[in-house]
Design a protein around this motif. Structure first.
Motif, mmCIF file in Angstrom:
data_model
loop_
_atom_site.group_PDB
_atom_site.id
_atom_site.type_symbol
_atom_site.label_atom_id
_atom_site.label_comp_id
_atom_site.label_asym_id
_atom_site.label_seq_id
_atom_site.Cartn_x
_atom_site.Cartn_y
_atom_site.Cartn_z
ATOM 1 N N HIS A 61 59.461 81.506 112.303
ATOM 2 C CA HIS A 61 59.843 80.437 111.390
ATOM 3 C C HIS A 61 61.304 80.061 111.605
ATOM 4 O O HIS A 61 62.172 80.927 111.645
ATOM 5 N N ASN A 88 56.842 77.816 113.818
ATOM 6 C CA ASN A 88 56.852 76.927 112.657
ATOM 7 C C ASN A 88 58.265 76.460 112.344
ATOM 8 O O ASN A 88 59.209 77.266 112.336
ATOM 9 N N TRP A 90 60.406 74.534 109.330
ATOM 10 C CA TRP A 90 60.315 74.181 107.918
ATOM 11 C C TRP A 90 61.576 73.448 107.477
ATOM 12 O O TRP A 90 62.685 73.968 107.619
ATOM 13 N N GLU A 113 56.058 68.996 117.538
ATOM 14 C CA GLU A 113 54.741 68.943 116.902
ATOM 15 C C GLU A 113 53.767 68.153 117.769
ATOM 16 O O GLU A 113 52.623 68.574 117.980
ATOM 17 N N ARG A 119 54.721 73.943 114.853
ATOM 18 C CA ARG A 119 54.126 73.264 113.702
ATOM 19 C C ARG A 119 55.233 72.809 112.755
ATOM 20 O O ARG A 119 56.074 73.609 112.328
ATOM 21 N N ARG A 121 56.487 71.847 109.319
ATOM 22 C CA ARG A 121 56.098 72.071 107.923
ATOM 23 C C ARG A 121 57.152 71.436 107.012
ATOM 24 O O ARG A 121 58.327 71.804 107.061
ATOM 25 N N SER A 122 56.749 70.502 106.181
ATOM 26 C CA SER A 122 57.686 69.781 105.316
ATOM 27 C C SER A 122 57.551 70.198 103.857
ATOM 28 O O SER A 122 57.855 69.419 102.953
ATOM 29 N N ASN A 123 57.111 71.429 103.619
ATOM 30 C CA ASN A 123 56.904 71.898 102.242
ATOM 31 C C ASN A 123 57.563 73.257 102.021
ATOM 32 O O ASN A 123 56.916 74.231 101.660
ATOM 33 N N ALA A 128 54.601 77.250 99.278
ATOM 34 C CA ALA A 128 54.405 77.943 100.555
ATOM 35 C C ALA A 128 53.810 79.333 100.347
ATOM 36 O O ALA A 128 53.133 79.874 101.226
ATOM 37 N N ASP A 131 52.879 82.090 103.157
ATOM 38 C CA ASP A 131 52.817 81.530 104.509
ATOM 39 C C ASP A 131 53.981 81.971 105.386
ATOM 40 O O ASP A 131 53.917 81.858 106.608
#
Length: 345
Positions: A61, A88, A90, A113, A119, A121-123, A128, A131
């Motif tokens: 991440h 990921n 974020w 992406e 990946r 991730r916009s949250n 989350a 995750d």
């Protein structure tokens, strides 16, 4: 309750959080063996080089607390590095932020992406949940909550009022082997902090990276804000991630508030505050600094505690280097004022 994975032979692998001396800015590296997470990364090639040197090339991440330059400046470069794999990415979106740094970052992340390399991730909010966990590492998002996340950064003319970038900061609590270790408070302001408290969120952690580099929370009484933060977190170590030449942080009233709530806590600045030493610095006395991770102020003698490595010890407790004794010795020998040592009981 954080549920963590286990693996055979995992106990002999590094399980740690590194708070990197990057000057003015924030950067934390969370690692379990060869797998890691990066929380914020300002501009500067040495940090990226140190990830490769310390075999942190398998990044689960890359998390950016909010889109200010001193938190995201190096993220696009890291995403583009062919030697680093990032599973990921974020970052909460911001329709207000329009700097070239932020727009370049969004473009690079979207490209990764599209190529199915990372990946996007916009949250990065409380939704989350688990995750962000991997191996023996747990990462909890304590803020923003879903109401704040649903609105996002907002201008003053918004019907519900302004939500500035700092108030949208993602506040993260990192656990190592199931035990809370570090609270990363980013640049959370007074109202954002009160939102966390009002929801009854457990913020306790032995290590606190203090909000906004020890600057003003801009919500009223900074001493009271620092006191309330430390009452909630109950830290043994309070870190101020700062650059010696950017601002005169940490503010004396912030340090006083920390002492009000945590009189015996170890206070450690990554670089030497001008409140503690205004004269010319000497480069001697850096033996306490990390030998494996860079400290941005080391070459010019500007690092105080420098880069701080927090580990889960074999007995399950949280330990860190440089320890309080070695840091205290450096402060006494080399600095004119010792604000971090004031009022220790």
């Amino acid at each position: 309750m954080v549920t963590l994975g286990t693996r055979a032979g995992g106990d002999d692998k590094p399980l740690e959080v590194i708070i990197v001396d990057v000057g003015h800015g924030n950067c934390a590296v969370v690692r379990d063996g060869l797998r890691s997470a990066i929380v914020d990364i300002p501009r500067g090639k040495p940090v990226i080089d140190s990830l490769v040197d310390n075999k942190c090339q398998q990044i689960e991440h890359l998390l950016l607390s909010h889109p200010d330059e001193d938190h995201i400046g190096g993220a696009a470069r890291l995403l583009a590095d062919p030697d680093v794999a990032i599973a990921n990415f974020w970052c909460n979106p911001s329709a207000i932020q329009d700097t070239d740094t932020y727009l370049d970052l969004v473009e690079q992340a979207a490209l990764r992406e599209d190529q199915r390399k990372t990946r996007y991730r916009s949250n990065l909010n409380m939704g989350a949940r688990e995750d962000l966990n991997f191996e023996r590492v747990g990462i909890e998002v304590l803020h923003p909550d879903m109401r704040t996340a649903g609105i996002g950064q907002a201008p003053r003319k918004h019907k519900l009022g302004e939500i500035p970038s700092n108030r949208m900061s993602a506040v993260l609590r990192v656990s190592l082997a199931g035990k809370p270790a570090v609270l990363l408070a980013a640049d959370i302001d007074d109202k954002g902090f009160e939102s966390i408290v009002s929801r009854g969120v457990d913020m306790r952690a032995p290590v606190l990276v203090f909000p906004h580099h020890g600057g003003s929370a801009k919500g009223g009484d900074d001493r009271d804000f620092a006191r309330r933060v430390c009452e909630q977190v109950q830290p043994r170590l309070v870190i101020f991630s700062l650059g010696r030449h950017k601002y005169k942080n940490p503010l004396p009233e912030v340090v006083a508030g920390v002492r009000d709530a945590a009189p015996s806590a170890h206070i450690a600045c990554t670089q030497i505050s001008k409140h503690c030493h205004s004269r010319e610095l000497v480069t001697a006395g850096a033996a306490h600094l990390s030998p494996t991770w860079p400290s941005a102020g080391k070459a010019k003698g500007e690092s105080c505690a420098g880069t701080i490595v927090i580990r889960a010890s074999s007995n399950g407790e949280i330990d860190y280097e440089p320890g309080q004794g070695r840091h205290r010795e450096f402060v006494i020998q080399h600095l004119d004022a010792r604000r971090c040592l004031d009022l220790i009981v």
